[in-house]
Motif scaffolding. Structure first.
Motif, mmCIF file in Angstrom:
data_model
loop_
_atom_site.group_PDB
_atom_site.id
_atom_site.type_symbol
_atom_site.label_atom_id
_atom_site.label_comp_id
_atom_site.label_asym_id
_atom_site.label_seq_id
_atom_site.Cartn_x
_atom_site.Cartn_y
_atom_site.Cartn_z
ATOM 1 N N GLU A 236 0.820 -1.217 0.000
ATOM 2 C CA GLU A 236 0.000 0.000 0.000
ATOM 3 C C GLU A 236 0.853 1.266 0.000
ATOM 4 O O GLU A 236 0.428 2.304 -0.485
ATOM 5 N N LYS A 237 2.067 1.184 0.517
ATOM 6 C CA LYS A 237 2.953 2.354 0.502
ATOM 7 C C LYS A 237 3.434 2.698 -0.909
ATOM 8 O O LYS A 237 3.835 3.819 -1.174
ATOM 9 N N ASP A 238 3.337 1.741 -1.828
ATOM 10 C CA ASP A 238 3.814 1.942 -3.193
ATOM 11 C C ASP A 238 2.749 2.474 -4.147
ATOM 12 O O ASP A 238 3.062 2.855 -5.260
ATOM 13 N N ILE A 239 1.494 2.458 -3.722
ATOM 14 C CA ILE A 239 0.418 2.904 -4.608
ATOM 15 C C ILE A 239 -0.468 3.913 -3.887
ATOM 16 O O ILE A 239 -0.602 3.871 -2.667
ATOM 17 N N GLU A 240 -1.041 4.803 -4.662
ATOM 18 C CA GLU A 240 -2.038 5.725 -4.122
ATOM 19 C C GLU A 240 -3.402 5.198 -4.528
ATOM 20 O O GLU A 240 -3.672 5.007 -5.715
ATOM 21 N N ILE A 241 -4.242 4.963 -3.542
ATOM 22 C CA ILE A 241 -5.551 4.389 -3.800
ATOM 23 C C ILE A 241 -6.578 5.506 -3.890
ATOM 24 O O ILE A 241 -6.665 6.360 -3.011
ATOM 25 N N VAL A 242 -7.331 5.498 -4.982
ATOM 26 C CA VAL A 242 -8.421 6.452 -5.188
ATOM 27 C C VAL A 242 -9.717 5.651 -5.164
ATOM 28 O O VAL A 242 -9.918 4.780 -6.001
ATOM 29 N N GLU A 243 -10.549 5.917 -4.173
ATOM 30 C CA GLU A 243 -11.819 5.203 -4.094
ATOM 31 C C GLU A 243 -12.838 5.873 -4.999
ATOM 32 O O GLU A 243 -12.969 7.097 -5.001
ATOM 33 N N GLY A 244 -13.523 5.073 -5.780
ATOM 34 C CA GLY A 244 -14.537 5.604 -6.678
ATOM 35 C C GLY A 244 -15.022 4.536 -7.629
ATOM 36 O O GLY A 244 -14.532 3.413 -7.639
ATOM 37 N N ASP A 245 -15.972 4.919 -8.440
ATOM 38 C CA ASP A 245 -16.588 4.011 -9.402
ATOM 39 C C ASP A 245 -16.263 4.491 -10.818
ATOM 40 O O ASP A 245 -16.409 5.678 -11.116
ATOM 41 N N LEU A 246 -15.828 3.605 -11.644
ATOM 42 C CA LEU A 246 -15.475 3.934 -13.025
ATOM 43 C C LEU A 246 -16.668 4.490 -13.806
ATOM 44 O O LEU A 246 -16.489 5.242 -14.760
ATOM 45 N N LEU A 247 -17.869 4.174 -13.389
ATOM 46 C CA LEU A 247 -19.070 4.650 -14.066
ATOM 47 C C LEU A 247 -19.500 6.048 -13.604
ATOM 48 O O LEU A 247 -20.416 6.632 -14.165
ATOM 49 N N ASN A 248 -18.824 6.574 -12.579
ATOM 50 C CA ASN A 248 -19.141 7.899 -12.058
ATOM 51 C C ASN A 248 -18.167 8.919 -12.642
ATOM 52 O O ASN A 248 -16.962 8.837 -12.433
ATOM 53 N N TYR A 249 -18.678 9.883 -13.368
ATOM 54 C CA TYR A 249 -17.857 10.880 -14.067
ATOM 55 C C TYR A 249 -16.931 11.633 -13.112
ATOM 56 O O TYR A 249 -15.737 11.791 -13.378
ATOM 57 N N ASN A 250 -17.458 12.086 -11.976
ATOM 58 C CA ASN A 250 -16.642 12.844 -11.027
ATOM 59 C C ASN A 250 -15.533 12.000 -10.410
ATOM 60 O O ASN A 250 -14.428 12.490 -10.170
ATOM 61 N N ASP A 251 -15.814 10.722 -10.140
ATOM 62 C CA ASP A 251 -14.781 9.818 -9.623
ATOM 63 C C ASP A 251 -13.669 9.633 -10.648
ATOM 64 O O ASP A 251 -12.492 9.575 -10.295
ATOM 65 N N CYS A 252 -14.049 9.544 -11.911
ATOM 66 C CA CYS A 252 -13.043 9.405 -12.975
ATOM 67 C C CYS A 252 -12.176 10.650 -13.076
ATOM 68 O O CYS A 252 -10.954 10.552 -13.220
ATOM 69 N N LEU A 253 -12.796 11.817 -12.983
ATOM 70 C CA LEU A 253 -12.020 13.057 -13.019
ATOM 71 C C LEU A 253 -11.040 13.112 -11.858
ATOM 72 O O LEU A 253 -9.882 13.512 -12.017
ATOM 73 N N LYS A 254 -11.497 12.695 -10.681
ATOM 74 C CA LYS A 254 -10.632 12.685 -9.500
ATOM 75 C C LYS A 254 -9.457 11.722 -9.705
ATOM 76 O O LYS A 254 -8.314 12.044 -9.382
ATOM 77 N N ALA A 255 -9.737 10.558 -10.261
ATOM 78 C CA ALA A 255 -8.698 9.555 -10.477
ATOM 79 C C ALA A 255 -7.695 9.977 -11.558
ATOM 80 O O ALA A 255 -6.522 9.677 -11.480
ATOM 81 N N LEU A 256 -8.183 10.695 -12.562
ATOM 82 C CA LEU A 256 -7.334 11.083 -13.691
ATOM 83 C C LEU A 256 -6.535 12.373 -13.453
ATOM 84 O O LEU A 256 -5.755 12.769 -14.303
ATOM 85 N N ASP A 257 -6.726 12.982 -12.317
ATOM 86 C CA ASP A 257 -6.031 14.222 -12.015
ATOM 87 C C ASP A 257 -4.512 14.023 -12.081
ATOM 88 O O ASP A 257 -3.944 13.251 -11.311
ATOM 89 N N ALA A 258 -3.882 14.693 -13.030
ATOM 90 C CA ALA A 258 -2.418 14.680 -13.218
ATOM 91 C C ALA A 258 -1.852 13.321 -13.598
ATOM 92 O O ALA A 258 -0.684 13.042 -13.381
ATOM 93 N N ILE A 259 -2.665 12.444 -14.191
ATOM 94 C CA ILE A 259 -2.188 11.122 -14.631
ATOM 95 C C ILE A 259 -1.576 11.247 -16.015
ATOM 96 O O ILE A 259 -2.113 11.915 -16.882
ATOM 97 N N ASP A 260 -0.431 10.566 -16.209
ATOM 98 C CA ASP A 260 0.234 10.576 -17.504
ATOM 99 C C ASP A 260 -0.152 9.371 -18.361
ATOM 100 O O ASP A 260 -0.285 9.466 -19.563
ATOM 101 N N ILE A 261 -0.264 8.198 -17.721
ATOM 102 C CA ILE A 261 -0.522 6.958 -18.467
ATOM 103 C C ILE A 261 -1.685 6.223 -17.833
ATOM 104 O O ILE A 261 -1.754 6.039 -16.672
#
Length: 92
Positions: free
Chosen positions: A67-92
């Motif tokens: 868990e120290k090696d990954i940042e966990i973002v809780e959310g649902d892939l079908l929820n637009y706002n959760d996706c925006l939160k997860a994609l914040d500053a993502i490169d790949i």
């Protein structure tokens, strides 16, 4: 076969210093992908940052030791706002 391995290694070199998002980290493919990325990060020294979008933090209990090696973002892939939160500053 060696040529293919060198091509893959060269591609991974381009991934350095980037943020990678893995969705479905609690599933079979996603959890194995996360383990592979964490191993490459720790064993080969690739300094990329791994983010995981999951519906429930408890569902990735198999990765508890990492868990120290990954940042966990809780959310649902079908929820637009959760996706925006997860994609914040993502490169790949």
């Amino acid at each position: 076969m060696i040529y293919e391995k060198e091509k893959l290694t060269n591609k991974l070199d381009n991934v350095k210093e980037r943020k990678i998002l893995v969705t479905g980290g609690s599933g079979f493919i996603g959890s194995n992908l996360l383990k592979n990325l964490i191993d490459k990060k720790n064993l080969m020294g690739y300094p990329y940052h791994i983010h995981c979008l999951t519906r429930n933090r408890k569902s990735i209990a198999n990765l508890k030791n990492n868990e120290k090696d990954i940042e966990i973002v809780e959310g649902d892939l079908l929820n637009y706002n959760d996706c925006l939160k997860a994609l914040d500053a993502i490169d790949i």
